[in-house]
Design a protein around this motif. Structure first.
Motif, PDB file in Angstrom:
ATOM      1  N   ALA A 219       0.847  -1.209   0.000  1.00 35.99           N
ATOM      2  CA  ALA A 219       0.000   0.000   0.000  1.00 35.99           C
ATOM      3  C   ALA A 219       0.877   1.252   0.000  1.00 35.99           C
ATOM      4  N   THR A 220       1.935   1.229   0.784  1.00 38.34           N
ATOM      5  CA  THR A 220       2.841   2.383   0.847  1.00 38.34           C
ATOM      6  C   THR A 220       3.459   2.639  -0.529  1.00 38.34           C
TER       7      THR A 220
ATOM      8  N   LYS B 240       0.834   3.911  -3.096  1.00 36.99           N
ATOM      9  CA  LYS B 240       0.432   5.298  -2.815  1.00 36.99           C
ATOM     10  C   LYS B 240       1.551   6.254  -3.228  1.00 36.99           C
TER      11      LYS B 240
ATOM     12  N   LEU C 190       1.664   6.754  -6.955  1.00 39.30           N
ATOM     13  CA  LEU C 190       0.589   7.618  -7.465  1.00 39.30           C
ATOM     14  C   LEU C 190       0.802   9.077  -7.080  1.00 39.30           C
TER      15      LEU C 190
ATOM     16  N   VAL D 179      -3.402  10.785  -6.311  1.00 40.52           N
ATOM     17  CA  VAL D 179      -4.408  10.118  -5.486  1.00 40.52           C
ATOM     18  C   VAL D 179      -4.561  10.834  -4.151  1.00 40.52           C
TER      19      VAL D 179
ATOM     20  N   VAL E 175      -6.484   9.951  -0.458  1.00 43.68           N
ATOM     21  CA  VAL E 175      -7.196   8.880   0.254  1.00 43.68           C
ATOM     22  C   VAL E 175      -7.956   9.477   1.434  1.00 43.68           C
TER      23      VAL E 175
ATOM     24  N   PHE F  97      -3.431   4.918   6.148  1.00 40.29           N
ATOM     25  CA  PHE F  97      -3.109   5.397   4.801  1.00 40.29           C
ATOM     26  C   PHE F  97      -3.964   6.595   4.372  1.00 40.29           C
TER      27      PHE F  97
ATOM     28  N   ASP G 172      -5.130  10.314   3.858  1.00 44.59           N
ATOM     29  CA  ASP G 172      -4.548  11.660   3.852  1.00 44.59           C
ATOM     30  C   ASP G 172      -5.331  12.572   4.774  1.00 44.59           C
TER      31      ASP G 172
ATOM     32  N   LEU H 237      -7.873  -2.135  -0.020  1.00 44.70           N
ATOM     33  CA  LEU H 237      -7.187  -0.863  -0.294  1.00 44.70           C
ATOM     34  C   LEU H 237      -5.952  -1.097  -1.164  1.00 44.70           C
TER      35      LEU H 237
ATOM     36  N   LEU I  92      -5.427   0.533  -4.910  1.00 40.49           N
ATOM     37  CA  LEU I  92      -4.279   1.398  -5.220  1.00 40.49           C
ATOM     38  C   LEU I  92      -3.418   0.781  -6.324  1.00 40.49           C
ATOM     39  N   GLU I  93      -3.208  -0.515  -6.263  1.00 38.12           N
ATOM     40  CA  GLU I  93      -2.366  -1.169  -7.282  1.00 38.12           C
ATOM     41  C   GLU I  93      -3.048  -1.162  -8.650  1.00 38.12           C
TER      42      GLU I  93
END
Ligand code: SF4
Length: 392
Positions: free
Chosen positions: A51-52, A55, A58, A62, A64, A77, A79, A355, A359-360
């Motif tokens: 996930a890190t 993110k 992106l 992105v 979140v 995760f 923002d 998540l 994201l991926e």
């Protein structure tokens, strides 16, 4: 001896199966669509790292959003965190973000889509993350009720008010009929405005927020409120009841906040001397009356942040938030109001595997689970949302 084999067959797409499993498709509901991708296993030890990395890849493309009721594994995760209205505004304030990943439930992602620009795409990591309260008011049912008001000759004087926790369809209906959206923070202001426009209010979909605001903040009697049950002929009400009511409350409720009872309050007062009972206005009227303080999620957070060290609190709202507040304030005694542990099951559908997957997919150039509201519905829903923003 005869060998017995048993084959378990998954139930069909009944409402119960959808609710429990999130399988199949129910276009009339907020929930119930398969996750189309290959989800990573929850046991994958690299989920946080993945996930890190996604993110970071992106970057500013992105943004979140994390609702307060989300799991910690997801919130880390986000923002920004907040309640549904704050998050929709935060999304609208980020026109540079190509993708808004909404860690919340379906109606929230719809509101974000309505309030963001046409080039921005709103993604809900699991389409089965709906809201049982929002699902309790379906457009066709609400239009049937409105036709009834029209036949009775009262519709012209009825102002529809819908809680933020409703589908875009319902917000669109309210906008088309000169009403307003409200949150749990501004419900009184919305009702004050509505009673300047008309003689009666049709409050959707949360009966408890409507009743608690009308009785506890506006001084109405319980008898001024009637409950419209969409599953009964004519809402289960006589023409006289409908004509005489100040508040026509839709029979909807939150399955999480609705579980707190007066016994929960009594039990915690006996167990924890001096405890302050703090509840959300989606709780039942008798629970709110028995509490020491009532307020929105943001109010609850502020009250606990400001509470003196050593004070004791029993909090009637979603468990993820209560647990996070207890961990953040080890100098205060913060407990869940009910002894039975209960999360919002649909909120909890957004987990780290979903998540990571969302994201991926974005990194790979695919937009998964995009939430879009059709232009006509969005236009009128925006009218009702803008009316809320213009409240004095
Ligand atoms: S906590 Fe209640 S109102 Fe909020 S998403 Fe869950 S069911 Fe809906």
């Amino acid at each position: 001896m005869v060998a017995v084999t048993s084959t378990w067959t998954e139930p069909g797409n009944t409402a119960t199966a959808l609710l429990l499993l999130g399988r199949g498709t129910d276009p009339a509901s907020e929930r119930g669509v398969d996750c189309p991708g290959d989800l990573p296993a929850p046991s994958d030890p690299d989920l946080v790292e993945r996930a890190t990395a996604a993110k970071a890849a992106l970057g500013d493309r992105v943004f979140v959003l994390g609702h307060h009721y989300q799991r910690d594994e997801v919130i880390q995760f986000a923002d920004v965190t907040g309640d549904s209205f704050k998050l929709a505004r935060e999304a609208a304030a980020r026109p540079e973000a190509e993708f808004i990943v909404f860690c919340g439930v379906h109606f929230m992602a719809e509101s974000a889509d309505i309030l963001t620009g046409p080039a921005q795409r709103v993604v809900l990591p699991d389409l089965a993350a709906g809201c049982s309260m929002a699902d309790m008011a379906v457009l066709g049912q609400v239009e049937t009720a409105w036709d009834q008001f029209t036949d009775l000759g009262i519709a012209e004087d009825v102002i529809p008010v819908t809680y933020m926790n409703s589908s875009a369809d319902i917000k669109g209906f309210v906008g088309r009929n000169n009403g307003v959206v409200c949150t749990s923070s501004n419900a009184k202001r919305a009702l004050d405005w509505a009673f300047e426009q008309g003689r009666q209010v049709f409050f959707l979909p949360d009966q408890h927020l409507g009743r608690n605001t009308a009785v506890l903040e506006m001084g109405f009697d319980l008898d001024d409120c009637v409950l419209y049950d969409p599953h009964k002929p004519h809402g289960g009400l006589t023409p006289e009841q409908l004509r005489g009511a100040k508040m026509i409350l839709w029979r909807g409720h939150c399955s999480v906040h609705g579980r707190f009872t007066i016994d929960s309050v009594r039990e915690v007062r006996e167990r924890v001397p001096g405890v302050n009972v703090l509840v959300h206005p989606e709780c039942k009227h008798e629970v709110v009356r028995a509490a020491d303080q009532v307020g929105s999620t943001e109010y609850i957070i502020r009250a606990l942040d400001a509470a003196p060290a050593g004070s004791a609190w029993a909090v009637g709202t979603e468990l993820n938030l209560v647990r996070r507040m207890a961990l953040a304030h080890p100098d205060k005694q913060i407990t869940f109001l009910d002894r039975t542990v209960c999360y919002c099951s649909t909120m909890n559908r957004i987990d780290l595997p979903h998540l990571v997957w969302a994201l991926e997919e974005l990194v790979a150039g695919r937009v998964p689970n995009q939430i879009t509201v059709d232009a006509d519905t969005a236009k009128y829903a925006r009218v009702a949302l803008d009316q809320m923003l213009a409240l004095p």
